[in-house]
Design a protein around this motif. Structure first.
Motif, PDB file in Angstrom:
ATOM      1  N   VAL A  74      65.222  65.751  36.931  1.00 49.27           N
ATOM      2  CA  VAL A  74      65.365  65.330  38.329  1.00 49.27           C
ATOM      3  C   VAL A  74      66.464  64.283  38.397  1.00 49.27           C
ATOM      4  CG1 VAL A  74      62.933  65.758  38.905  1.00 49.27           C
ATOM      5  CG2 VAL A  74      63.635  63.496  38.138  1.00 49.27           C
ATOM      6  N   PRO A  75      67.072  64.100  39.576  1.00 49.64           N
ATOM      7  CA  PRO A  75      67.987  62.971  39.717  1.00 49.64           C
ATOM      8  C   PRO A  75      67.204  61.673  39.470  1.00 49.64           C
ATOM      9  CG  PRO A  75      68.233  64.494  41.563  1.00 49.64           C
ATOM     10  CD  PRO A  75      67.007  64.918  40.803  1.00 49.64           C
ATOM     11  N   CYS A  76      67.808  60.704  38.841  1.00 48.67           N
ATOM     12  CA  CYS A  76      67.107  59.447  38.550  1.00 48.67           C
ATOM     13  C   CYS A  76      66.744  58.676  39.816  1.00 48.67           C
ATOM     14  CB  CYS A  76      67.928  58.584  37.593  1.00 48.67           C
ATOM     15  SG  CYS A  76      68.008  59.282  35.928  1.00 48.67           S
ATOM     16  N   THR A  77      67.361  59.023  40.938  1.00 47.70           N
ATOM     17  CA  THR A  77      67.011  58.392  42.208  1.00 47.70           C
ATOM     18  C   THR A  77      65.720  58.963  42.787  1.00 47.70           C
ATOM     19  OG1 THR A  77      68.446  59.958  43.339  1.00 47.70           O
ATOM     20  CG2 THR A  77      69.392  57.789  42.807  1.00 47.70           C
ATOM     21  N   ASP A  78      65.253  60.106  42.264  1.00 49.45           N
ATOM     22  CA  ASP A  78      63.976  60.699  42.672  1.00 49.45           C
ATOM     23  C   ASP A  78      62.862  60.130  41.796  1.00 49.45           C
ATOM     24  OD1 ASP A  78      65.458  62.261  44.389  1.00 49.45           O
ATOM     25  OD2 ASP A  78      65.016  64.168  43.364  1.00 49.45           O
ATOM     26  N   PRO A  79      61.618  60.118  42.304  1.00 38.39           N
ATOM     27  CA  PRO A  79      60.500  59.665  41.464  1.00 38.39           C
ATOM     28  C   PRO A  79      60.409  60.508  40.189  1.00 38.39           C
ATOM     29  CG  PRO A  79      59.824  59.832  43.747  1.00 38.39           C
ATOM     30  CD  PRO A  79      61.191  60.471  43.649  1.00 38.39           C
ATOM     31  N   HIS A  80      60.202  59.843  39.067  1.00 43.64           N
ATOM     32  CA  HIS A  80      60.098  60.514  37.772  1.00 43.64           C
ATOM     33  C   HIS A  80      59.280  59.638  36.821  1.00 43.64           C
ATOM     34  CE1 HIS A  80      63.637  57.903  37.522  1.00 43.64           C
ATOM     35  NE2 HIS A  80      63.326  57.771  36.232  1.00 43.64           N
ATOM     36  N   ASP A  81      58.875  60.208  35.701  1.00 35.20           N
ATOM     37  CA  ASP A  81      58.100  59.445  34.720  1.00 35.20           C
ATOM     38  C   ASP A  81      58.656  59.555  33.306  1.00 35.20           C
ATOM     39  OD1 ASP A  81      57.354  62.040  34.123  1.00 35.20           O
ATOM     40  OD2 ASP A  81      55.219  61.732  34.461  1.00 35.20           O
ATOM     41  N   GLY A  82      59.892  60.005  33.168  1.00 32.11           N
ATOM     42  CA  GLY A  82      60.519  60.106  31.857  1.00 32.11           C
ATOM     43  C   GLY A  82      62.024  59.945  31.944  1.00 32.11           C
ATOM     44  N   GLU A  83      62.624  59.503  30.831  1.00 32.11           N
ATOM     45  CA  GLU A  83      64.073  59.300  30.786  1.00 32.11           C
ATOM     46  C   GLU A  83      64.547  59.447  29.342  1.00 32.11           C
ATOM     47  OE1 GLU A  83      67.288  55.806  32.084  1.00 32.11           O
ATOM     48  OE2 GLU A  83      65.180  55.619  32.632  1.00 32.11           O
ATOM     49  N   ILE A  84      65.621  60.182  29.139  1.00 27.61           N
ATOM     50  CA  ILE A  84      66.226  60.291  27.806  1.00 27.61           C
ATOM     51  C   ILE A  84      67.029  59.012  27.576  1.00 27.61           C
ATOM     52  CG2 ILE A  84      67.787  61.599  26.289  1.00 27.61           C
ATOM     53  CD1 ILE A  84      65.470  63.349  27.174  1.00 27.61           C
ATOM     54  N   TYR A  85      66.676  58.237  26.519  1.00 31.03           N
ATOM     55  CA  TYR A  85      67.335  56.937  26.329  1.00 31.03           C
ATOM     56  C   TYR A  85      68.152  56.807  25.052  1.00 31.03           C
ATOM     57  CZ  TYR A  85      63.505  55.485  23.209  1.00 31.03           C
ATOM     58  OH  TYR A  85      62.598  55.385  22.184  1.00 31.03           O
ATOM     59  N   ALA A  86      68.056  57.729  24.144  1.00 35.10           N
ATOM     60  CA  ALA A  86      68.847  57.643  22.909  1.00 35.10           C
ATOM     61  C   ALA A  86      68.915  59.030  22.279  1.00 35.10           C
ATOM     62  CB  ALA A  86      68.242  56.646  21.931  1.00 35.10           C
ATOM     63  N   GLN A  87      69.906  59.212  21.400  1.00 38.51           N
ATOM     64  CA  GLN A  87      70.100  60.493  20.731  1.00 38.51           C
ATOM     65  C   GLN A  87      70.783  60.265  19.397  1.00 38.51           C
ATOM     66  OE1 GLN A  87      71.545  63.784  23.174  1.00 38.51           O
ATOM     67  NE2 GLN A  87      73.230  64.037  21.711  1.00 38.51           N
ATOM     68  N   PHE A 113      64.368  51.694  20.983  1.00 38.40           N
ATOM     69  CA  PHE A 113      63.588  51.344  22.173  1.00 38.40           C
ATOM     70  C   PHE A 113      63.954  49.961  22.723  1.00 38.40           C
ATOM     71  CE2 PHE A 113      59.883  49.790  24.446  1.00 38.40           C
ATOM     72  CZ  PHE A 113      59.475  50.894  25.178  1.00 38.40           C
ATOM     73  N   GLU A 114      63.937  48.940  21.873  1.00 41.06           N
ATOM     74  CA  GLU A 114      64.192  47.574  22.352  1.00 41.06           C
ATOM     75  C   GLU A 114      65.590  47.425  22.960  1.00 41.06           C
ATOM     76  OE1 GLU A 114      63.874  42.893  21.004  1.00 41.06           O
ATOM     77  OE2 GLU A 114      63.470  44.444  19.520  1.00 41.06           O
ATOM     78  N   ALA A 115      66.571  48.055  22.362  1.00 45.50           N
ATOM     79  CA  ALA A 115      67.931  47.946  22.896  1.00 45.50           C
ATOM     80  C   ALA A 115      68.014  48.529  24.309  1.00 45.50           C
ATOM     81  CB  ALA A 115      68.917  48.668  21.980  1.00 45.50           C
ATOM     82  N   PHE A 116      67.200  49.529  24.604  1.00 48.22           N
ATOM     83  CA  PHE A 116      67.227  50.148  25.924  1.00 48.22           C
ATOM     84  C   PHE A 116      66.309  49.421  26.915  1.00 48.22           C
ATOM     85  CE2 PHE A 116      66.039  53.206  29.184  1.00 48.22           C
ATOM     86  CZ  PHE A 116      67.278  53.692  29.562  1.00 48.22           C
ATOM     87  N   VAL A 117      65.070  49.198  26.533  1.00 44.06           N
ATOM     88  CA  VAL A 117      64.072  48.632  27.450  1.00 44.06           C
ATOM     89  C   VAL A 117      64.181  47.112  27.551  1.00 44.06           C
ATOM     90  CG1 VAL A 117      61.576  48.382  27.878  1.00 44.06           C
ATOM     91  CG2 VAL A 117      62.501  50.566  27.117  1.00 44.06           C
ATOM     92  N   GLY A 118      64.530  46.456  26.446  1.00 49.10           N
ATOM     93  CA  GLY A 118      64.690  45.002  26.476  1.00 49.10           C
ATOM     94  C   GLY A 118      63.582  44.236  25.790  1.00 49.10           C
ATOM     95  N   ILE A 119      62.545  44.929  25.337  1.00 46.60           N
ATOM     96  CA  ILE A 119      61.482  44.301  24.548  1.00 46.60           C
ATOM     97  C   ILE A 119      61.078  45.277  23.450  1.00 46.60           C
ATOM     98  CG2 ILE A 119      60.595  42.838  26.424  1.00 46.60           C
ATOM     99  CD1 ILE A 119      58.296  44.835  26.801  1.00 46.60           C
ATOM    100  N   PRO A 120      60.451  44.773  22.361  1.00 40.01           N
ATOM    101  CA  PRO A 120      60.028  45.679  21.290  1.00 40.01           C
ATOM    102  C   PRO A 120      58.981  46.687  21.776  1.00 40.01           C
ATOM    103  CG  PRO A 120      59.967  43.391  20.561  1.00 40.01           C
ATOM    104  CD  PRO A 120      60.200  43.373  22.032  1.00 40.01           C
ATOM    105  N   TYR A 121      58.965  47.837  21.164  1.00 39.46           N
ATOM    106  CA  TYR A 121      58.020  48.890  21.531  1.00 39.46           C
ATOM    107  C   TYR A 121      56.581  48.400  21.477  1.00 39.46           C
ATOM    108  CZ  TYR A 121      55.532  53.292  21.663  1.00 39.46           C
ATOM    109  OH  TYR A 121      54.667  54.302  22.004  1.00 39.46           O
ATOM    110  N   ASP A 122      56.222  47.648  20.456  1.00 34.13           N
ATOM    111  CA  ASP A 122      54.843  47.182  20.312  1.00 34.13           C
ATOM    112  C   ASP A 122      54.419  46.244  21.435  1.00 34.13           C
ATOM    113  OD1 ASP A 122      54.488  48.682  18.041  1.00 34.13           O
ATOM    114  OD2 ASP A 122      54.876  47.029  16.659  1.00 34.13           O
ATOM    115  N   ASP A 123      55.351  45.646  22.146  1.00 32.71           N
ATOM    116  CA  ASP A 123      55.044  44.736  23.252  1.00 32.71           C
ATOM    117  C   ASP A 123      55.136  45.424  24.615  1.00 32.71           C
ATOM    118  OD1 ASP A 123      54.804  42.734  21.345  1.00 32.71           O
ATOM    119  OD2 ASP A 123      56.862  42.023  21.636  1.00 32.71           O
TER     120      ASP A 123
END
Length: 166
Positions: A74-87, A113-123
Motif C-alpha cells: 500500500v502507499p505509506c500514506t494509507d493505513p498499514h501495519d508493516g514496512e520493509i526497512y532493510a535488505q 532495527f535500531e538504526a531504523f526505529v531509533g531504539i534497540p529491538y529489545d526495548d
C-alpha cells in the motif's frame, strides 16, 4: 514449473514466532505499482515479492501463509501495519539450509532495527521478521535477498516508522 516463493518468520523477544503470510493472486503477482522505477508505491496491490523494496509499506495482517509469491503493498500514506526497512544479500554458494538462512535473516534484521526505529529491538513495542529465500528460489532464480519487515502487530499507522523510537 512451480511458483517461486519467499519465506517469512517473526522474531519476538525472546521467542521465535511463525508469522502467517499470504500467497498467490489469481493470475499471479504483478510488479509493485510505483510512481517511477524505484519510487514510492502509488496504489494498493498484491505485488510480486521480488518487486518490493526498502521503504515499501504493506498490510502484514492480511498475509496468511509462511511462503508467498506476493505481498499486499500500500502507499505509506494509507493505513498499514508493516514496512520493509532493510535488505541484504547472502553470499553465493550452495543453499545453507532453511535454519541457517532464517538465523542469518533474524540476526541481520535485529542488527538493522535500531538504526531504523531509533531504539534497540529489545526495548521496542514493534516486531520484526525477515523475508528469506527458499531453497527453490535460491537454486532456480538465484534468490539470495533477505528483506526486513517492521510489524506493528496489527496497529494501523500512516507514514513511515523510521525514527519512531517505540
Amino acid at each position: 514449473m512451480f511458483p517461486i516463493r519467499r519465506v517469512a518468520t517473526s522474531v519476538a523477544a525472546p521467542a521465535l514466532l511463525l508469522v502467517a503470510l499470504s500467497g498467490c493472486a489469481l493470475l499471479g503477482p504483478e510488479e509493485a505499482p510505483r510512481e517511477s522505477p524505484g519510487g514510492q508505491i502509488t496504489e494498493s496491490a498484491d505485488a510480486d515479492v521480488f518487486s518490493v523494496q526498502v521503504g515499501d509499506c504493506l498490510n502484514a495482517g492480511a498475509m496468511e501463509e509462511t511462503e508467498m509469491e506476493s505481498l499486499p503493498v500500500v502507499p505509506c500514506t494509507d493505513p498499514h501495519d508493516g514496512e520493509i526497512y532493510a535488505q541484504t544479500e547472502l553470499a553465493e554458494g550452495d543453499f545453507p539450509g532453511d535454519a541457517e538462512v532464517q538465523a542469518q535473516g533474524e540476526a541481520f534484521c535485529t542488527a538493522e532495527f535500531e538504526a531504523f526505529v531509533g531504539i534497540p529491538y529489545d526495548d521496542s513495542a514493534l516486531y520484526l521478521w525477515p523475508l528469506t529465500p527458499t531453497q527453490a528460489g535460491w537454486e532456480t532464480v538465484d534468490d539470495r535477498v533477505i528483506q526486513c519487515v517492521l510489524d506493528t502487530d496489527g496497529e494501523l499507522v500512516t507514514g513511515t516508522l523510521k525514527g519512531a523510537a517505540r
